[in-house]
Scaffold this active site. Structure first.
Site, PDB file in Angstrom:
ATOM      1  N   ASP A   1       0.734  -1.224   0.091  1.00 60.58           N
ATOM      2  CA  ASP A   1      -0.104  -0.005   0.140  1.00 60.58           C
ATOM      3  C   ASP A   1       1.051   1.296  -0.022  1.00 60.58           C
ATOM      4  OD1 ASP A   1      -2.401   1.893   0.768  1.00 60.58           O
ATOM      5  OD2 ASP A   1      -3.281  -0.159   0.887  1.00 60.58           O
TER       6      ASP A   1
ATOM      7  N   HIS B   1      -3.676   5.646   3.547  1.00 57.86           N
ATOM      8  CA  HIS B   1      -4.469   4.509   3.152  1.00 57.86           C
ATOM      9  C   HIS B   1      -3.827   3.417   3.923  1.00 57.86           C
ATOM     10  CE1 HIS B   1      -6.015   1.630   0.268  1.00 57.86           C
ATOM     11  NE2 HIS B   1      -6.979   2.266   0.355  1.00 57.86           N
TER      12      HIS B   1
ATOM     13  N   SER C   1     -11.578  -1.036  -0.183  1.00 52.72           N
ATOM     14  CA  SER C   1     -10.370  -0.929   0.369  1.00 52.72           C
ATOM     15  C   SER C   1     -10.340  -1.353   1.777  1.00 52.72           C
ATOM     16  CB  SER C   1      -9.688   0.140   0.120  1.00 52.72           C
ATOM     17  OG  SER C   1      -9.143   0.312  -0.868  1.00 52.72           O
TER      18      SER C   1
END
Length: 445
Positions: free
Chosen positions: A144, A182, A380
């Site tokens: 990520d 994220h 996600s």
């Protein structure tokens, strides 16, 4: 807290994060980057001898990430041992643009301050499952944007094993630290320890930050595949890949041309024991079609759709018979109106807390007023719920291969008849059901 309708609609188009294809990849020196399918032990040397550079050697040498002059696919394919060479693809994260206006022997959840906000763990019986397993002795790689290395609830991050695979790294000094937010949010959903505020599905797992995104701009697919391959190399029990590519990539598209190489790298990782959890994407669309979608078209990926606090399919989640393997909480309800509270039930969780609340970089503003934590919705957020559950299963079944771990998760799921639900696959995960079944089978209950 006061979140208006205007605020929500502004952010609805960018819910969670989806990776968007933005063009072909190039290295810092201006060279083009290629994904090469290799068929022979001497292919790497032959490619180098021809004047190209090899950045990554993946899937035990069967896939190479190569840099060299532009428009050189044909030159590469003329080299002995090269069966295909295609330009690499760059993807960028669509950032959510929610400009909100904000007014001992204990189980890990017992002392954490904000577990009452973790509806996602409550609906999947995660806290109760911790009586059987917490992910001890397991390892999960987060492929990520990196992970905040200083977050108090992420003390189980192994920085030494962390890596950055970034072609044009604008922040090389941060290494595997988070270049955005994220990865930190995803990591907390997998394995936050509950030291302060939040508890992940596997609070005793070891988290490995694998950064494939720079602070600005996109990630190359070659680097993403390198991250997946590295996760398998270090023996990760799961690798979370919350980067669903939107839409069906029709034959002839740039990504479709890389299909065989993507499958090869994913399958190699799974053969080595790593479960790859992937997000289905946030386009509210069917994945059925003749083209290629990622990760949904890759048999080796365990594809996850997103569900709401009411166990309905979240309004943004992709779906599709045979493409969705499992479902997990990703946040928001089945319609925008219910998400916002215009319609719904009296006990509905209000926006934005009906998204998934998890860890957040400590140096970034929290839109829900809790420094170090924030709420996001998206597939996600659903995929790491499953990655954490894979760690619980591997703790109880340390010798299980990736396929058996996936089967155990599917058998413990709820809300679907068999494995063919277009919305939920085998069903919505239930951590307690999953680990109780294993504990009973192993005589530990």
């Amino acid at each position: 807290m006061n979140f208006g309708r205007r605020t929500f609609i502004k952010g609805a188009a960018g819910i969670g994060v989806t990776a968007t294809i933005t063009g072909t990849a190039s290295a810092a020196a201006g060279d083009a980057q290629y994904i090469v399918r290799a068929t022979g032990n001497g292919t790497r040397d032959a490619v180098v001898d021809a004047g190209f550079s090899v950045r990554h050697e993946l899937a035990e040498g069967s896939v190479l990430v190569v840099t060299g002059p532009a428009d050189a696919s044909a030159d590469l394919e003329s080299i002995g041992g090269v069966s295909a060479a295609n330009p690499d693809v760059t993807v960028e994260l669509d950032q959510p643009d929610v400009d909100a206006e904000v007014e001992s022997d204990d189980l890990p959840s017992d002392d954490a301050a904000f577990t009452d906000l973790q509806w996602d763990k409550q609906t999947t019986d995660v806290f109760e499952a911790h009586e059987y397993a917490t992910g001890e002795g397991t390892r999960v790689a987060i492929v990520d944007t990196g992970i905040d290395l200083n977050h108090p609830d992420l003390g189980n991050v192994n920085e030494d094993l962390g890596r950055a695979f970034v072609t044009n790294d604008d922040v090389p000094e941060i290494g595997p630290d988070d270049s955005g937010y994220h990865g930190t949010h995803v990591a907390g959903t997998v394995g936050a320890t509950g030291e302060v505020g939040f508890v992940g599905t596997a609070p005793d797992t070891e988290l490995i930050p694998v950064r494939v995104f720079p602070a600005e701009g996109g990630a190359t697919f070659g680097d993403i595949l390198a991250g997946i391959d590295y996760a398998a190399e270090i023996g990760a029990d799961a690798a979370n890949f919350s980067l669903g590519i939107p839409g069906v990539q029709e034959p002839g598209s740039a990504l479709n041309k890389l299909k065989a190489e993507v499958q090869t790298v994913f399958q190699s990782a799974v053969r080595r024991g790593t479960v790859i959890t992937g997000s289905a994407g946030n386009d509210s669309g069917s994945l059925q079609g003749s083209g290629f979608t990622l990760p949904n078209s890759v048999p080796a990926a365990f594809t996850v759709s997103a569900t709401s606090p009411a166990d309905t399919l979240s309004f943004y989640s992709n779906f599709g018979t045979s493409d969705i393997d499992i479902a997990a909480p990703g946040g928001y309800y089945e319609t925008v109106e219910r998400t916002l509270g215009v319609t719904g039930e009296p006990d509905d969780i209000p926006f934005p807390l009906n998204a998934v609340v998890s860890t957040w970089p400590t140096d970034l503003k929290s839109e829900i007023g809790l420094p170090g934590y924030d709420a996001i919705a998206g597939t996600s957020m659903a995929a790491p719920q499953v990655a954490g559950l894979a760690a619980l299963v591997r703790e109880l079944e340390p010798n299980a291969n990736a396929s058996r771990i996936e089967q155990a998760i599917q058998k413990g799921a709820e809300g679907a008849n068999g494995k063919s639900s277009s919305e939920f696959g085998a069903g919505i995960i239930n951590a307690l059901n999953t680990v109780e079944r294993l504990a009973t089978k192993n005589g530990k209950k």
